[in-house]
Design a protein around this motif. Structure first.
Motif: not given
Length: 222
Positions: A128-154
């Protein structure tokens, strides 16, 4: 499949909406941010208020308090956040990730949460906000392993800084940073960190309209 979304209605009475927008505009000015952010932030606030009635996304119910405690509190960390890849751990209702994504539309922002109803809200908000760059992910942090890391984790959801670093540290790029949003007491973060990590700085935050102290603990690999 039936539509299970909360009913569409005006999120709060118009006088409150005007007061909330006035508070938001004043806060954006204090933070040195573009007043053009007010309309999308108000749209997000409306979504949050509407969904909160059915899904209990946040204990804060008053729209004026939401402006201060959610929107402006999230945006106060912006000078310390580095892109272009940002991960919000335990995002809940999208805080601080959605306000940061609205302020930095050129960033790729991932919202991570383990609660299904919250992720459903995040997906609808992104749509609804038109945020195409936003990716919601349903996972626990201890099991989430994306292909690419992040510059900032907050995160502002973890009570213990050490637990946050232990679980979310592997998600950082080699030169990335972890940012833990804290209240008045920034806790004994340095003593609680796992080996290989250190507190680079503790930044005091000024949240417009909020007399209570806020801190942002910046953590890096040693």
């Amino acid at each position: 499949m039936p539509d299970t979304r909360p009913p569409q209605s005006h999120p709060f009475p118009l006088p409150h909406a005007r007061r909330a927008e006035e508070r938001l505009l004043q806060g954006l000015e204090t933070l040195g941010l573009d007043p053009a952010l007010a309309p999308p932030l108000m749209a997000y606030l409306g979504l949050l208020l509407r969904w909160n009635r059915a899904y209990n996304l946040t204990a804060v119910r008053d729209p004026l308090d939401m402006v201060t405690l959610h929107l402006l509190d999230s945006l106060a960390v912006l000078p310390q956040v580095q892109g272009p890849r940002l991960l919000d751990v335990g995002s809940g209702a999208g805080l601080p990730g959605i306000p940061l994504a609205l302020a930095r539309p050129d960033w790729a922002v991932t919202l991570l949460d383990a609660v299904g109803k919250k992720v459903r809200f995040l997906r609808q908000a992104a749509l609804e906000l038109g945020l195409g760059q936003l990716e919601p992910v349903h996972a626990r942090v201890e099991t989430y392993r994306p292909q690419q890391g992040f510059d900032t984790v907050i995160s502002r959801a973890f009570a213990a800084t050490g637990d946050f670093v232990r679980l979310a540290g592997p998600l950082c790029t080699p030169g990335g940073r972890l940012l833990a949003m804290k209240g008045r007491d920034a806790d004994d973060a340095a003593a609680a960190l796992p080996a290989g990590w250190g507190v680079a700085a503790t930044h005091p935050l000024r949240v417009p309209g909020l007399p209570a102290a806020r801190h942002l603990v910046e953590i890096r690999r040693l």
